[in-house]
Design a protein around this motif. Sequence first.
Motif, PDB file in Angstrom:
ATOM      1  N   LYS A   1       0.870  -1.178   0.000  1.00 51.63           N
ATOM      2  CA  LYS A   1       0.000   0.000   0.000  1.00 51.63           C
ATOM      3  C   LYS A   1       0.912   1.235   0.000  1.00 51.63           C
ATOM      4  N   PHE A   2       1.234   1.726  -1.165  1.00 49.65           N
ATOM      5  CA  PHE A   2       2.170   2.834  -1.310  1.00 49.65           C
ATOM      6  C   PHE A   2       1.642   4.132  -0.710  1.00 49.65           C
ATOM      7  N   ALA A   3       0.341   4.267  -0.573  1.00 52.88           N
ATOM      8  CA  ALA A   3      -0.246   5.475   0.007  1.00 52.88           C
ATOM      9  C   ALA A   3       0.131   5.642   1.478  1.00 52.88           C
ATOM     10  N   ASN A   4       0.586   4.574   2.126  1.00 47.05           N
ATOM     11  CA  ASN A   4       0.971   4.646   3.540  1.00 47.05           C
ATOM     12  C   ASN A   4       2.335   5.303   3.743  1.00 47.05           C
TER      13      ASN A   4
ATOM     14  N   ILE B   1      10.546  -2.760  -2.420  1.00 49.78           N
ATOM     15  CA  ILE B   1       9.125  -2.671  -2.787  1.00 49.78           C
ATOM     16  C   ILE B   1       8.913  -2.069  -4.175  1.00 49.78           C
ATOM     17  N   TRP B   2       9.940  -1.364  -4.687  1.00 49.16           N
ATOM     18  CA  TRP B   2       9.809  -0.725  -5.996  1.00 49.16           C
ATOM     19  C   TRP B   2      11.199  -0.555  -6.601  1.00 49.16           C
TER      20      TRP B   2
ATOM     21  N   ASP C   1       9.830   6.194   6.372  1.00 47.89           N
ATOM     22  CA  ASP C   1       8.954   5.089   5.950  1.00 47.89           C
ATOM     23  C   ASP C   1       9.645   4.235   4.894  1.00 47.89           C
ATOM     24  N   ILE C   2      10.356   4.913   3.984  1.00 46.79           N
ATOM     25  CA  ILE C   2      11.062   4.216   2.905  1.00 46.79           C
ATOM     26  C   ILE C   2      12.511   4.693   2.839  1.00 46.79           C
TER      27      ILE C   2
ATOM     28  N   PRO D   1       4.915   6.816  -6.611  1.00 47.32           N
ATOM     29  CA  PRO D   1       4.377   5.482  -6.387  1.00 47.32           C
ATOM     30  C   PRO D   1       3.645   4.981  -7.630  1.00 47.32           C
ATOM     31  N   PRO D   2       3.544   3.657  -7.749  1.00 48.18           N
ATOM     32  CA  PRO D   2       2.946   3.096  -8.976  1.00 48.18           C
ATOM     33  C   PRO D   2       1.528   3.603  -9.203  1.00 48.18           C
ATOM     34  N   LYS D   3       1.240   3.869 -10.450  1.00 48.37           N
ATOM     35  CA  LYS D   3      -0.111   4.305 -10.830  1.00 48.37           C
ATOM     36  C   LYS D   3      -0.995   3.061 -10.990  1.00 48.37           C
ATOM     37  N   ALA D   4      -2.277   3.241 -10.785  1.00 45.99           N
ATOM     38  CA  ALA D   4      -3.209   2.124 -10.934  1.00 45.99           C
ATOM     39  C   ALA D   4      -3.185   1.610 -12.375  1.00 45.99           C
TER      40      ALA D   4
END
Length: 183
Positions: free
Chosen positions: A30-33, A144-145, A84-85, A178-181
């Motif tokens: 959940k990249f929004a976190n 994660i990315w 966080d990252i 962060p990755p796009k949908a």
Amino acid sequence: MLKHLLIAVLLTLVAACGSTPDWDYDTSVKFANYKTFAWSEHADIKNHGSDYQINDLMEKRIRKAIVENLAAQGFKFVEAKNADILVNYHASVDQKLESDTMQTTYSARWNYWGWGYQTQTTTREYDVGTLVVDIVDAKSNQLIWRGAKEGRLRKKQTPEQRTEAINKTIAEILKNFPPKALY
């Protein structure tokens, strides 16, 4: 003539495709976190490459471009213990060969049977650099990315041109973080 034009257009399209960034990420994250970032202790291009363009000056350009791009997306740069990252990056330089074959003459021989033509092949060696940016979850220490971009290295550039090239490359790499949908 049309055949040569078609080949040139196809080679241009293939070359353009080769410069597109490549991304991979953990789809369960959940990249929004994530709101804050810091440098990984391994973030240092000099540890991974030996080309003359991999130096302290390039290191500063890369770090500045990453900070600016992530800040523009709302991420805040903090100390590693509060992040966080974690951001890691590395670069490599490989040598590649490029060759061109051209038909130089084409003729019919009237004093004997058959057709004749001659070709000329030229070969050039050039450097290709790859810049990789990794995003690691600070708590789990798991990748994660990842984003990467490969491109032909240009020599004899001014500092401004090098800065512009790094800014563009980092922006293209981080375009999908962060990755796009997926649609």
